[in-house]
Enzyme design. Sequence first.
Site, PDB file in Angstrom:
ATOM      1  CB  SER A  78      -0.275  -0.020   1.338  1.00  0.00           C
ATOM      2  OG  SER A  78      -1.381   0.930   1.849  1.00  0.00           O
ATOM      3  CE1 TYR A 134      -3.749  -2.108   5.190  1.00  0.00           C
ATOM      4  CE2 TYR A 134      -3.143   0.322   4.781  1.00  0.00           C
ATOM      5  CZ  TYR A 134      -3.698  -0.726   4.100  1.00  0.00           C
ATOM      6  OH  TYR A 134      -4.065  -1.415   2.746  1.00  0.00           O
TER       7      TYR A 134
END
Length: 265
Positions: free
Chosen positions: A144, A157
Amino acid sequence: MTTDFTGTTALITGASSGLGAEFAIAFARRGADVVLVARREARLRELAERIEREHGVRATPIALDLAQPDAHTALRAALHDRGIRIQTLVNNAGFGVKGAFVESDAGRIAEMVQLNIASLVAITREFLPDLVADGRGALVNVASVAAYQPCPDMAVYGASKSFVLNYTEALAHETRASSLRVLALSPGATSTEFFDVVGTRDAAVGRFQTPEQVVALTMRRLDRRRPPASVVSGRANALTSTLVRFMPRSLALAVSGRVLAEPAR
């Protein structure tokens, strides 16, 4: 030159929707049989039927909770029972939560670490020797843009995706003598169910891309004779990810904290 994956099988995790479903379609379009892995069996079967009907390849749905510690061995057993060997692995399964870490649910955080990191590593280790020995396919691990800086309010995350990025780039270097393509993909905000799981679109930064755009970029990179070890999807995302590397860590942290605190537009 477009790579033909005819005669190979691609396994995609998190394949019931979003990027995972689009990866399955992309590899099927290029002639690969596909194995679709996720928890939602009905969605997997629906997608498998569509892929077989539209692309004439074999599509095998396997309903499995990849957040379980023994998921990699269960996955190997499921493939063995069906007589399937894979040449490509796309580790797409993962999720995020938004909010201050001190207020986060401990069980949910543990599940995220298990799925985003531990299961990804275990599944990769389970199948990487086969992928390297065959050499016709690819290993794609979905990271990401959150991997490139600390992410206040999405601390675990962001850190999990930093792990995926660094881990995958290291594997690309370790396997560079083989013909296996190894790539870390870092999408930005993408129109998938990710933000439904997060619970808010306030976690989104920048313009949304479609799964088709993200996967198309990935496939173009895999078409290169020597693909890069990692790619960021979206020009603005790529520029930001490059610039943050030259910032002092304190500045990158402050900017990230401010951006993630802002409501999504």
